[in-house]
Design a protein around this motif. Structure first.
Motif, PDB file in Angstrom:
ATOM      1  N   VAL A   1       7.845 -13.085  10.290  1.00 47.75           N
ATOM      2  CA  VAL A   1       6.438 -12.667  10.398  1.00 47.75           C
ATOM      3  C   VAL A   1       6.334 -11.146  10.427  1.00 47.75           C
ATOM      4  CG1 VAL A   1       4.376 -12.722  11.853  1.00 47.75           C
ATOM      5  CG2 VAL A   1       5.713 -14.801  11.508  1.00 47.75           C
ATOM      6  N   ALA A   2       7.227 -10.502  11.175  1.00 46.34           N
ATOM      7  CA  ALA A   2       7.232  -9.037  11.219  1.00 46.34           C
ATOM      8  C   ALA A   2       7.480  -8.454   9.838  1.00 46.34           C
ATOM      9  CB  ALA A   2       8.292  -8.548  12.207  1.00 46.34           C
ATOM     10  N   GLY A   3       8.338  -9.095   9.058  1.00 48.28           N
ATOM     11  CA  GLY A   3       8.583  -8.619   7.703  1.00 48.28           C
ATOM     12  C   GLY A   3       7.361  -8.731   6.819  1.00 48.28           C
ATOM     13  N   LEU A   4       6.646  -9.860   6.903  1.00 45.01           N
ATOM     14  CA  LEU A   4       5.425 -10.029   6.119  1.00 45.01           C
ATOM     15  C   LEU A   4       4.397  -8.960   6.462  1.00 45.01           C
ATOM     16  CD1 LEU A   4       5.010 -13.921   6.329  1.00 45.01           C
ATOM     17  CD2 LEU A   4       5.709 -12.603   4.336  1.00 45.01           C
ATOM     18  N   LEU A   5       4.204  -8.705   7.752  1.00 43.64           N
ATOM     19  CA  LEU A   5       3.232  -7.703   8.196  1.00 43.64           C
ATOM     20  C   LEU A   5       3.666  -6.298   7.792  1.00 43.64           C
ATOM     21  CD1 LEU A   5       0.873  -6.547   9.823  1.00 43.64           C
ATOM     22  CD2 LEU A   5       2.257  -6.851  11.893  1.00 43.64           C
ATOM     23  N   GLY A   6       4.896  -5.931   8.121  1.00 42.08           N
ATOM     24  CA  GLY A   6       5.360  -4.577   7.850  1.00 42.08           C
ATOM     25  C   GLY A   6       5.407  -4.259   6.371  1.00 42.08           C
ATOM     26  N   SER A   7       5.929  -5.177   5.572  1.00 48.56           N
ATOM     27  CA  SER A   7       6.055  -4.924   4.144  1.00 48.56           C
ATOM     28  C   SER A   7       4.696  -4.797   3.475  1.00 48.56           C
ATOM     29  CB  SER A   7       6.865  -6.053   3.488  1.00 48.56           C
ATOM     30  OG  SER A   7       6.956  -5.867   2.096  1.00 48.56           O
ATOM     31  N   SER A   8       3.765  -5.708   3.776  1.00 47.44           N
ATOM     32  CA  SER A   8       2.445  -5.654   3.141  1.00 47.44           C
ATOM     33  C   SER A   8       1.667  -4.424   3.568  1.00 47.44           C
ATOM     34  CB  SER A   8       1.654  -6.920   3.470  1.00 47.44           C
ATOM     35  OG  SER A   8       1.497  -7.083   4.872  1.00 47.44           O
ATOM     36  N   THR A   9       1.815  -4.002   4.818  1.00 44.67           N
ATOM     37  CA  THR A   9       1.109  -2.813   5.286  1.00 44.67           C
ATOM     38  C   THR A   9       1.646  -1.554   4.606  1.00 44.67           C
ATOM     39  OG1 THR A   9       0.689  -3.860   7.429  1.00 44.67           O
ATOM     40  CG2 THR A   9       0.470  -1.468   7.316  1.00 44.67           C
ATOM     41  N   VAL A  10       2.954  -1.416   4.577  1.00 50.54           N
ATOM     42  CA  VAL A  10       3.559  -0.237   3.940  1.00 50.54           C
ATOM     43  C   VAL A  10       3.218  -0.216   2.453  1.00 50.54           C
ATOM     44  CG1 VAL A  10       5.743   0.849   3.327  1.00 50.54           C
ATOM     45  CG2 VAL A  10       5.408  -0.052   5.629  1.00 50.54           C
TER      46      VAL A  10
ATOM     47  N   ALA B   1      -9.710  -0.015  -2.697  1.00 51.90           N
ATOM     48  CA  ALA B   1     -10.378   0.988  -1.870  1.00 51.90           C
ATOM     49  C   ALA B   1      -9.552   1.438  -0.677  1.00 51.90           C
ATOM     50  CB  ALA B   1     -11.731   0.454  -1.380  1.00 51.90           C
ATOM     51  N   THR B   2      -8.734   0.557  -0.127  1.00 50.26           N
ATOM     52  CA  THR B   2      -7.985   0.906   1.081  1.00 50.26           C
ATOM     53  C   THR B   2      -6.700   0.104   1.159  1.00 50.26           C
ATOM     54  OG1 THR B   2      -8.028   0.854   3.515  1.00 50.26           O
ATOM     55  CG2 THR B   2      -9.366  -0.772   2.368  1.00 50.26           C
ATOM     56  N   GLY B   3      -5.675   0.708   1.727  1.00 43.78           N
ATOM     57  CA  GLY B   3      -4.404   0.025   1.911  1.00 43.78           C
ATOM     58  C   GLY B   3      -4.426  -1.019   2.999  1.00 43.78           C
ATOM     59  N   TRP B   4      -5.468  -1.008   3.852  1.00 47.91           N
ATOM     60  CA  TRP B   4      -5.537  -1.985   4.947  1.00 47.91           C
ATOM     61  C   TRP B   4      -5.966  -3.359   4.458  1.00 47.91           C
ATOM     62  CZ3 TRP B   4      -2.863  -0.443   8.760  1.00 47.91           C
ATOM     63  CH2 TRP B   4      -2.843   0.902   9.124  1.00 47.91           C
ATOM     64  N   ALA B   5      -6.492  -3.463   3.240  1.00 54.94           N
ATOM     65  CA  ALA B   5      -6.863  -4.778   2.721  1.00 54.94           C
ATOM     66  C   ALA B   5      -5.631  -5.608   2.369  1.00 54.94           C
ATOM     67  CB  ALA B   5      -7.763  -4.619   1.495  1.00 54.94           C
ATOM     68  N   GLY B   6      -4.537  -4.951   1.970  1.00 54.51           N
ATOM     69  CA  GLY B   6      -3.330  -5.658   1.546  1.00 54.51           C
ATOM     70  C   GLY B   6      -2.765  -6.610   2.582  1.00 54.51           C
ATOM     71  N   PRO B   7      -2.487  -6.147   3.827  1.00 55.24           N
ATOM     72  CA  PRO B   7      -1.928  -7.078   4.811  1.00 55.24           C
ATOM     73  C   PRO B   7      -2.861  -8.217   5.168  1.00 55.24           C
ATOM     74  CG  PRO B   7      -2.447  -4.953   5.814  1.00 55.24           C
ATOM     75  CD  PRO B   7      -2.535  -4.776   4.336  1.00 55.24           C
ATOM     76  N   LEU B   8      -4.177  -8.043   5.008  1.00 54.94           N
ATOM     77  CA  LEU B   8      -5.110  -9.130   5.299  1.00 54.94           C
ATOM     78  C   LEU B   8      -5.114 -10.161   4.176  1.00 54.94           C
ATOM     79  CD1 LEU B   8      -8.038  -7.045   6.797  1.00 54.94           C
ATOM     80  CD2 LEU B   8      -6.289  -8.356   8.005  1.00 54.94           C
ATOM     81  N   VAL B   9      -4.973  -9.700   2.923  1.00 50.50           N
ATOM     82  CA  VAL B   9      -4.835 -10.636   1.812  1.00 50.50           C
ATOM     83  C   VAL B   9      -3.547 -11.448   1.964  1.00 50.50           C
ATOM     84  CG1 VAL B   9      -4.481 -10.800  -0.679  1.00 50.50           C
ATOM     85  CG2 VAL B   9      -6.214  -9.253   0.224  1.00 50.50           C
TER      86      VAL B   9
ATOM     87  N   VAL C   1      -2.344   2.678  -2.097  1.00 46.88           N
ATOM     88  CA  VAL C   1      -3.776   3.006  -2.102  1.00 46.88           C
ATOM     89  C   VAL C   1      -4.109   4.139  -1.144  1.00 46.88           C
ATOM     90  CG1 VAL C   1      -6.108   2.073  -1.851  1.00 46.88           C
ATOM     91  CG2 VAL C   1      -4.271   0.609  -2.713  1.00 46.88           C
ATOM     92  N   GLY C   2      -3.556   4.076   0.060  1.00 40.08           N
ATOM     93  CA  GLY C   2      -3.844   5.122   1.028  1.00 40.08           C
ATOM     94  C   GLY C   2      -4.541   4.600   2.272  1.00 40.08           C
ATOM     95  N   ASP C   3      -4.733   5.501   3.203  1.00 37.26           N
ATOM     96  CA  ASP C   3      -5.259   5.168   4.528  1.00 37.26           C
ATOM     97  C   ASP C   3      -6.755   5.467   4.571  1.00 37.26           C
ATOM     98  OD1 ASP C   3      -5.594   4.593   7.177  1.00 37.26           O
ATOM     99  OD2 ASP C   3      -4.650   6.429   7.917  1.00 37.26           O
TER     100      ASP C   3
END
Length: 462
Positions: free
Chosen positions: A149-158, A81-89, A164-166
């Motif tokens: 840590v920055a790599g984990l966050l940035g890569s999963s968010t992008v 449903a949303t790309g924001w779920a990825g970095p939280l998973v 999926v989209g914003d």
């Protein structure tokens, strides 16, 4: 040549010579650059950096395109449903496994490597201060950990946004977070996870200083993380959970409720930061008091282990006492009233989402007047504490309807307050994973959903 290290200078004495004149110590910045170059020149560190900056994005993008989702993972059911779920998973997985392993590789070996290679003498002659060596190595380790840590966050968010989209993100109580709110909370969640990551890194530094050549120093942060995970599965008092340095890996869940469960999160982050300061200071003291002239000393002895183990144990006891006094939370924190309130709130928000999907007349939470009646083991067990035997009957009212609607849910309430609700009928409400909409079948938000129990309530009546 015998090397003698003092607080801010090193002197050398050689056979047949007098004392060497005092020399200026090397600045911390120069030693830090040297240690950072040493770290990033290692093939395993370069491999970790590459993996952290690429693998999460590829994983999120691949999973988001699959027909089945990791619904047992927090926010996993929303990856379509949303790309924001990825970095939280990814954050949920990283807090359990990735970050402890990364801190082990980086911080758990930063001092022990010098013992294995026998290079302390050369490093002490070059830098001329044990304190500056410790500061340089600690800062270099911190820099690499932050980079990972920055790599984990940035890569999963992008990866999530491209795949999926914003779109808005559904929170743990069913309310929708706009894209800007989702971005803010995702960044806050990862920032809060930095505190326990640094606590594990400090434990790694301590293990590397104390255990020296032993490979146990390299494994110590990972072993501590596994022990904390096992402890979180036990029916521990809430105060003891919050006293553990890794609870902030879980407490960020409270950011995705409305209002946020901020008290539990703030306490856990503060406890983690206290662990960072105390354990790093202990590692520093043990390092600067080390006898570098004894090449046969491997550092493993009863006295050294006692000095390294007793302060963290005392810190855990002190943190437990402080949290217990500040928040009367000696029980599990999971009560019948909290579970019922959490389920009713999530159902009300998600019912409105389902109403919008089906293009039915809009309703408000006030009109629905959702209530939940929950018990355990069909009333045979006390309705409190974690367990997978919770059952809830949810009731709601629709404007103009004579009788209220009802739905049944089977609940799995975990020790950290997470609720996994599985719909058990009726079929047209929560008994099937798809709903028929005017534009085709769509995922049913009421089929399964997550909730969150506030273990340490912000309000007095919580």
């Amino acid at each position: 040549m015998t090397v003698i290290v003092t607080d801010d200078k090193t002197t050398g004495t050689g056979a047949g010579t007098g004392a060497d004149p005092e020399v200026l110590v090397v600045p911390v910045t120069r030693a830090y650059r040297f240690e950072l170059v040493k770290l990033v020149s290692q093939w395993r560190i370069r491999l970790l950096v590459l993996a952290c900056w690429t693998a999460p994005g590829l994983f999120v993008a691949a999973v988001s395109q699959q027909s089945t989702l990791p619904t047992d993972t927090l926010f996993g059911r929303w990856m379509h449903a949303t790309g924001w779920a990825g970095p939280l998973v990814v954050l949920g997985f990283a807090g359990s496994w990735a970050l402890p392993l990364l801190t082990s590789v980086v911080a758990g070996d930063v001092f022990a490597a010098e013992d294995r290679l026998g290079t302390w003498r050369h490093l002490l002659v070059a830098v001329r201060s044990a304190r500056r060596i410790f500061a340089a190595k600690a800062l270099a380790s911190l820099t690499v950990v932050l980079l990972l840590v920055a790599g984990l966050l940035g890569s999963s968010t992008v990866g999530g946004l491209l795949a999926v989209g914003d779109q808005p993100l559904v929170g743990l109580d069913g309310h929708l977070l706009t894209s800007s709110d989702a971005l803010r909370n995702v960044l806050l969640a990862w920032a809060c996870a930095l505190a326990p990551t640094l606590a594990l890194a400090a434990i790694g530094l301590l293990g590397s200083v104390v255990l020296r050549r032993s490979p146990m120093g390299l494994l110590l942060p990972a072993l501590v993380a596994v022990a904390m995970q096992l402890a979180q599965m036990l029916p521990l008092p809430v105060a003891l959970r919050l006293a553990l340095p890794g609870y902030a890996f879980i407490a960020w869940h409270g950011l995705f409720t409305g209002p946020a469960h901020s008290r539990e999160l703030l306490i856990s982050v503060a406890v983690s930061l206290v662990w960072v300061v105390v354990v790093t200071a202990l590692a520093h003291q043990l390092f600067v008091r080390r006898d570098f002239t004894n090449a046969t000393d491997d550092g493993i002895g009863r006295r050294v282990l006692a000095v390294a183990v007793l302060p963290p144990v005392g810190l855990l006891a002190l943190a437990f006492g402080a949290v217990a006094v500040a928040t009367p939370s000696l029980g599990s924190g999971i009560t019948q009233d909290k579970v019922q309130r959490s389920v009713a709130t999530a159902f009300a928000h998600l019912y409105r989402l389902q109403t919008e999907q089906l293009h039915r007349p809009a309703v408000t939470e006030a009109q629905l007047r959702v209530t939940a009646a929950c018990d355990r083991s069909d009333g045979q067990a006390d309705p409190e504490g974690p367990g997978n035997d919770w059952r809830c009957v949810v009731s709601w009212h629709l404007p103009g309807a004579a009788a209220p609607g009802t739905a049944v849910y089977q609940l799995d309430v975990t020790s950290d307050g997470r609720i996994e609700a599985d719909g058990d009928g009726p079929k047209d409400v929560n008994g099937y994973f798809l709903v028929r909409t005017p534009t085709g079948d769509a995922p049913n938000p009421l089929w399964q959903f997550d909730g969150d129990v506030e273990l340490v309530p912000t309000s007095q009546n919580g």
